[in-house]
Design a protein around this motif. Structure first.
Motif, PDB file in Angstrom:
ATOM      1  N   PHE A  95      -7.589   3.490 -38.265  1.00  0.00           N
ATOM      2  CA  PHE A  95      -8.006   2.394 -39.136  1.00  0.00           C
ATOM      3  C   PHE A  95      -6.881   2.167 -40.139  1.00  0.00           C
ATOM      4  O   PHE A  95      -6.549   3.057 -40.902  1.00  0.00           O
ATOM      5  N   SER A  96      -6.301   0.965 -40.106  1.00  0.00           N
ATOM      6  CA  SER A  96      -5.212   0.686 -41.042  1.00  0.00           C
ATOM      7  C   SER A  96      -5.702  -0.264 -42.124  1.00  0.00           C
ATOM      8  O   SER A  96      -6.407  -1.214 -41.844  1.00  0.00           O
ATOM      9  N   SER A  97      -5.294   0.006 -43.337  1.00  0.00           N
ATOM     10  CA  SER A  97      -5.779  -0.766 -44.477  1.00  0.00           C
ATOM     11  C   SER A  97      -4.747  -1.775 -44.959  1.00  0.00           C
ATOM     12  O   SER A  97      -3.582  -1.437 -45.177  1.00  0.00           O
ATOM     13  N   GLU A  98      -5.178  -3.010 -45.125  1.00  0.00           N
ATOM     14  CA  GLU A  98      -4.301  -4.047 -45.660  1.00  0.00           C
ATOM     15  C   GLU A  98      -3.947  -3.728 -47.110  1.00  0.00           C
ATOM     16  O   GLU A  98      -2.810  -3.897 -47.539  1.00  0.00           O
ATOM     17  N   GLU A  99      -4.924  -3.253 -47.838  1.00  0.00           N
ATOM     18  CA  GLU A  99      -4.720  -2.929 -49.251  1.00  0.00           C
ATOM     19  C   GLU A  99      -3.617  -1.892 -49.412  1.00  0.00           C
ATOM     20  O   GLU A  99      -2.786  -1.972 -50.316  1.00  0.00           O
ATOM     21  N   GLU A 100      -3.612  -0.949 -48.487  1.00  0.00           N
ATOM     22  CA  GLU A 100      -2.597   0.098 -48.498  1.00  0.00           C
ATOM     23  C   GLU A 100      -1.184  -0.504 -48.355  1.00  0.00           C
ATOM     24  O   GLU A 100      -0.234  -0.045 -48.970  1.00  0.00           O
ATOM     25  N   LEU A 101      -1.088  -1.543 -47.529  1.00  0.00           N
ATOM     26  CA  LEU A 101       0.204  -2.201 -47.339  1.00  0.00           C
ATOM     27  C   LEU A 101       0.687  -2.818 -48.651  1.00  0.00           C
ATOM     28  O   LEU A 101       1.866  -2.775 -48.988  1.00  0.00           O
ATOM     29  N   HIS A 102      -0.278  -3.428 -49.367  1.00  0.00           N
ATOM     30  CA  HIS A 102       0.074  -4.032 -50.657  1.00  0.00           C
ATOM     31  C   HIS A 102       0.535  -2.955 -51.632  1.00  0.00           C
ATOM     32  O   HIS A 102       1.536  -3.125 -52.318  1.00  0.00           O
ATOM     33  N   ARG A 103      -0.204  -1.855 -51.659  1.00  0.00           N
ATOM     34  CA  ARG A 103       0.092  -0.793 -52.626  1.00  0.00           C
ATOM     35  C   ARG A 103       1.428  -0.121 -52.356  1.00  0.00           C
ATOM     36  O   ARG A 103       2.170   0.210 -53.263  1.00  0.00           O
ATOM     37  N   SER A 104       1.735   0.086 -51.079  1.00  0.00           N
ATOM     38  CA  SER A 104       2.908   0.884 -50.733  1.00  0.00           C
ATOM     39  C   SER A 104       4.191   0.069 -50.649  1.00  0.00           C
ATOM     40  O   SER A 104       5.197   0.579 -50.197  1.00  0.00           O
ATOM     41  N   GLN A 105       4.129  -1.197 -51.039  1.00  0.00           N
ATOM     42  CA  GLN A 105       5.317  -2.059 -50.985  1.00  0.00           C
ATOM     43  C   GLN A 105       5.800  -2.288 -49.554  1.00  0.00           C
ATOM     44  O   GLN A 105       6.935  -2.701 -49.354  1.00  0.00           O
ATOM     45  N   ALA A 106       4.943  -2.033 -48.584  1.00  0.00           N
ATOM     46  CA  ALA A 106       5.355  -2.209 -47.186  1.00  0.00           C
ATOM     47  C   ALA A 106       5.622  -3.675 -46.886  1.00  0.00           C
ATOM     48  O   ALA A 106       6.475  -4.003 -46.055  1.00  0.00           O
ATOM     49  N   ILE A 107       4.874  -4.556 -47.553  1.00  0.00           N
ATOM     50  CA  ILE A 107       5.065  -5.980 -47.304  1.00  0.00           C
ATOM     51  C   ILE A 107       6.442  -6.414 -47.807  1.00  0.00           C
ATOM     52  O   ILE A 107       7.203  -7.062 -47.071  1.00  0.00           O
ATOM     53  N   GLU A 108       6.770  -6.003 -49.030  1.00  0.00           N
ATOM     54  CA  GLU A 108       8.090  -6.333 -49.579  1.00  0.00           C
ATOM     55  C   GLU A 108       9.179  -5.886 -48.607  1.00  0.00           C
ATOM     56  O   GLU A 108      10.115  -6.626 -48.321  1.00  0.00           O
ATOM     57  N   ALA A 109       9.021  -4.657 -48.113  1.00  0.00           N
ATOM     58  CA  ALA A 109      10.053  -4.096 -47.245  1.00  0.00           C
ATOM     59  C   ALA A 109      10.240  -4.929 -45.984  1.00  0.00           C
ATOM     60  O   ALA A 109      11.372  -5.206 -45.572  1.00  0.00           O
ATOM     61  N   SER A 110       9.119  -5.357 -45.397  1.00  0.00           N
ATOM     62  CA  SER A 110       9.246  -6.106 -44.144  1.00  0.00           C
ATOM     63  C   SER A 110       9.802  -7.503 -44.386  1.00  0.00           C
ATOM     64  O   SER A 110      10.602  -8.007 -43.593  1.00  0.00           O
ATOM     65  N   ILE A 111       9.386  -8.136 -45.492  1.00  0.00           N
ATOM     66  CA  ILE A 111       9.920  -9.461 -45.815  1.00  0.00           C
ATOM     67  C   ILE A 111      11.412  -9.347 -46.121  1.00  0.00           C
ATOM     68  O   ILE A 111      12.226 -10.210 -45.763  1.00  0.00           O
ATOM     69  N   ASP A 112      11.759  -8.240 -46.731  1.00  0.00           N
ATOM     70  CA  ASP A 112      13.160  -7.966 -47.020  1.00  0.00           C
ATOM     71  C   ASP A 112      13.974  -7.921 -45.732  1.00  0.00           C
ATOM     72  O   ASP A 112      15.070  -8.474 -45.642  1.00  0.00           O
ATOM     73  N   THR A 113      13.428  -7.230 -44.745  1.00  0.00           N
ATOM     74  CA  THR A 113      14.091  -7.146 -43.442  1.00  0.00           C
ATOM     75  C   THR A 113      14.336  -8.540 -42.886  1.00  0.00           C
ATOM     76  O   THR A 113      15.432  -8.852 -42.400  1.00  0.00           O
ATOM     77  N   LEU A 114      13.309  -9.368 -42.963  1.00  0.00           N
ATOM     78  CA  LEU A 114      13.427 -10.726 -42.418  1.00  0.00           C
ATOM     79  C   LEU A 114      14.418 -11.542 -43.252  1.00  0.00           C
ATOM     80  O   LEU A 114      15.173 -12.355 -42.705  1.00  0.00           O
ATOM     81  N   THR A 115      14.430 -11.330 -44.553  1.00  0.00           N
ATOM     82  CA  THR A 115      15.357 -12.057 -45.417  1.00  0.00           C
ATOM     83  C   THR A 115      16.793 -11.733 -45.030  1.00  0.00           C
ATOM     84  O   THR A 115      17.648 -12.611 -44.946  1.00  0.00           O
ATOM     85  N   LYS A 116      17.038 -10.444 -44.758  1.00  0.00           N
ATOM     86  CA  LYS A 116      18.394 -10.033 -44.373  1.00  0.00           C
ATOM     87  C   LYS A 116      18.820 -10.661 -43.062  1.00  0.00           C
ATOM     88  O   LYS A 116      19.998 -10.825 -42.788  1.00  0.00           O
ATOM     89  N   LYS A 117      17.857 -11.000 -42.241  1.00  0.00           N
ATOM     90  CA  LYS A 117      18.176 -11.665 -40.976  1.00  0.00           C
ATOM     91  C   LYS A 117      18.302 -13.168 -41.167  1.00  0.00           C
ATOM     92  O   LYS A 117      18.476 -13.914 -40.193  1.00  0.00           O
ATOM     93  N   GLY A 118      18.141 -13.615 -42.402  1.00  0.00           N
ATOM     94  CA  GLY A 118      18.269 -15.047 -42.690  1.00  0.00           C
ATOM     95  C   GLY A 118      17.084 -15.866 -42.221  1.00  0.00           C
ATOM     96  O   GLY A 118      17.212 -17.045 -41.910  1.00  0.00           O
ATOM     97  N   LEU A 119      15.911 -15.240 -42.147  1.00  0.00           N
ATOM     98  CA  LEU A 119      14.750 -15.945 -41.612  1.00  0.00           C
ATOM     99  C   LEU A 119      13.723 -16.319 -42.686  1.00  0.00           C
ATOM    100  O   LEU A 119      12.634 -16.790 -42.387  1.00  0.00           O
TER     101      LEU A 119
END
Length: 578
Positions: free
Chosen positions: A248-272
């Motif tokens: 069971f994976s929690s969306e809230e956990e993603l918000h708390r752990s900065q996982a979203i920032e990290a993934s958007i960062d990855t996409l930003t570095k790819k120019g997307l």
RNA sequence: GGCCCCGUAGCUCAGUUGGAUAGAGCAACGGACUUCUAAUCCGUGGGUCGCACGUUCGAAUCGUGCCGGGGUCGCCA
């Protein structure tokens, strides 16, 4: 195996035929197996289909398994096989320990996400379909050698949960004797009320202490309590359908752990990722629409109609952004194949997430999205409206209680996932031919019934011990009646069709095959009523009886294994003996 | 209006990824129990595969365009 033996025979011409599909048995008079091989190969070899077919025919005639080969129509090869061939197929089937398995998966890790219903209350009928579909698909993949993780994504962040929290707080305050105004977007439903009551009880001694907490702390407390209790309801609902998840994976956990920032960062570095403004919706008037610049993902580069927002106006992440973080997380856990099972109302969401997965994995991973079409309930042929507003929601639990978990599991898989399904409550519990689950269970019970007979027991005990078949006679050679061979064919095709069902990701083919198998068996059974020579047990001929018992054992095992894939236990006996 | 899914017998739907004369169940009609469970089986009737072009030896299946049904279309999830 039919497939392979035919391929082996036909590789005599100078071309591999691995990619050429053969069609299998047909019950009409065009041979037992028909192949379009010559038609397919002809153009590649520069030959006329019929001449190629004729050369193939000459080669095939030498094969000892083949009784007749005919060239028909534009160049079909129609084969009739020897009974011995079919007997060998049956024997092979009996020799395998687990009949419905294959090795196509190669231990590949698959993440299968299904259900993922919002934790906002009890699950309804529509959820049941996706739940069963996902669960059985997981079973099928596991049986095929895939390493499957069954996953549930908890949408415990976002607006809906905020509404739930506000609604719970309102109930709570009411219990504490206060009369606060009802919040906007108040959530109806008894679950919320019970949830508040539980919380009140827990804080029994000092219930007002919660209200005195600072709003952020209070919200946090409420959030955990609300999602926990809603999830508990969902888990119970799933349990009554015998559906389980590994993770069971929690969306809230993603918000708390900065996982979203990290993934958007990855996409930003790819120019997307860029700051931009979306065009207004086409052909649809909406006065509230204002052009607002926001953070966007270049979904168009991946075939989506437009780029998609990652941030809301209030600067928080969109659901999409969180989902990107979630799928980044799945990839980080080493999955290369991701499968998501969604309701059909999410179809517009598919392209953007597939794009994101492609971007995050550099095209190394793929996301398959299977959309479940609607379920309509009928009672005595009349449609039951399932609408949240009218409060007329049929819950998953009610459905299971009024039918059975087995019935729901089977009926939900009698249709393709992308075709709407009508679930009739009466049919699901009827003990009649039109209830396919009953029909299959009845066939299985009949198999068991024969095998239970004293004579059958006696003969089975003999054949189990030493080999009683006299040397020189091929095993099972007494099975020559038309209906016997027909049943063997159905059984022999199972491994082939099972594999096809897995590759197509279509669990409904299992229910279909089970019904076909049961039909063939019931038909053979009834032959014994017309013609006593065809009865399974004959005390004057233990040879024939032993062969027929082998056929019944094979049928019983296949039915049982097929039902097991569906998560249904085969019944040995159906009739109450009172 | 854009995009996605669907359209097969009166009803509910299969159709093995392009094969020959398109199959089941229900509904209608007619048959089969001194039984290994008749809770089943056997038979009969029922079709412009939404429509039209196209691709080829061959289309329910693939492509294009219509028609009809459902879903969806920034700040819901």
């Amino acid at each position: 195996m039919l497939y392979e033996s035919l391929c082996a025979v036909t590789t005599t011409p100078p071309l591999s035929c691995e990619s050429i599909a053969l069609s299998l048995t047909d019950k009409n008079q065009q041979g037992e197996i028909t192949s379009n091989l010559a038609l397919q190969l002809a153009s590649k070899l520069g030959l006329a289909p019929r001449t190629l077919a004729t050369t193939l025919q000459k080669h095939l005639q030498d094969n000892p398994h083949i009784r007749t080969v005919d060239v028909a129509g534009p160049g079909f090869l129609n084969l009739t096989l020897t009974p011995t061939f079919w007997h060998q197929q049956l024997q092979a089937l009996l020799a395998v320990k687990t009949p419905l398995t294959c090795a196509i998966g190669n231990n590949e890790r698959v993440n299968l996400e299904y259900v993922s219903a919002n934790p906002t209350g009890a699950m309804h009928v529509g959820h049941a379909r996706g739940a069963v579909f996902g669960d059985v698909l997981a079973n099928m993949l596991q049986a095929s050698g895939y390493d499957v993780t069954r996953e549930y994504y908890i949408n415990d962040a976002g607006e809906q949960i905020n509404h739930l929290i506000a609604s719970t707080l309102w109930h709570y305050q009411t219990l504490a004797g206060r009369t606060p105004p009802k919040p906007e977007n108040f959530y109806p439903g008894d679950e919320i009320k019970h949830c508040a009551q539980d919380l009140y009880r827990q804080h029994g001694k000092a219930p007002l202490a919660l209200l005195d907490q600072a709003p952020p702390t209070r919200t946090q407390t409420l959030r955990r309590h609300v999602t926990d209790s809603m999830l508990a309801i969902i888990r119970q609902d799933l349990a009554c359908l015998r559906i389980r998840h590994d993770v069971f994976s929690s969306e809230e956990e993603l918000h708390r752990s900065q996982a979203i920032e990290a993934s958007i960062d990855t996409l930003t570095k790819k120019g997307l990722v860029y700051e931009g403004t979306l065009p207004p919706p086409k052909g649809k008037e909406d006065e509230t629409w204002r052009p607002t610049p926001t953070l966007l993902f270049k979904a168009q580069q991946f075939g989506d109609e437009q780029d998609r927002p990652l941030k809301k106006d209030n600067a928080t992440w969109t659901y999409f952004a969180a989902d990107i973080g979630y799928h980044q997380n799945k990839l980080a856990r080493g999955f290369t194949t991701l499968m998501n099972i969604w309701g059909a109302d999410h179809s517009g969401y598919r392209a953007r997430l597939q794009g994101a997965v492609q971007a995050l994995s550099n095209g190394q991973a793929q996301l398959k999205v299977l959309l479940m079409a609607m379920v309509r309930l009928t009672v005595e042929g009349k449609h039951v409206k399932i609408s949240k507003r009218s409060g007329n929601v049929i819950t998953l639990r009610t459905l299971v209680e009024e039918t059975s978990a087995d019935a729901v599991r089977f009926m939900m898989l009698t249709r393709r996932h992308d075709a709407p399904l009508v679930f009739d409550m009466q049919t699901a519990i009827q003990e009649k031919r039109e209830n396919p689950l009953f029909y299959v269970q009845y066939a299985h019970a009949r198999c068991c019934s024969v095998l239970r007979q004293p004579l059958a027991q006696k003969i089975l005990a003999q054949t189990d011990a030493p080999k009683s078949t006299p040397p020189g006679t091929p095993p099972l050679s007494s099975l020559t009646a038309e209906h016997e061979i027909a049943l063997i064919k159905v059984l022999a095709c199972w491994p082939y069709f099972f594999e096809k069902a897995v590759l197509a990701l279509e669990p409904h083919r299992i229910t279909y095959l089970l019904t076909m198998t049961a039909e063939s068996f019931h038909s053979l059974w009834s032959q014994g009523k017309q013609n006593h020579q065809l009865r399974f047990l004959d005390e004057n001929d233990s040879e024939r009886t032993a062969d027929r018992l082998a056929l019944i054992q094979a049928t019983q095992r296949i039915l049982k294994a097929g039902l097991a894939l569906l998560g249904i236990t085969a019944m040995d006996e159906l009739r109450d003996n009172d």
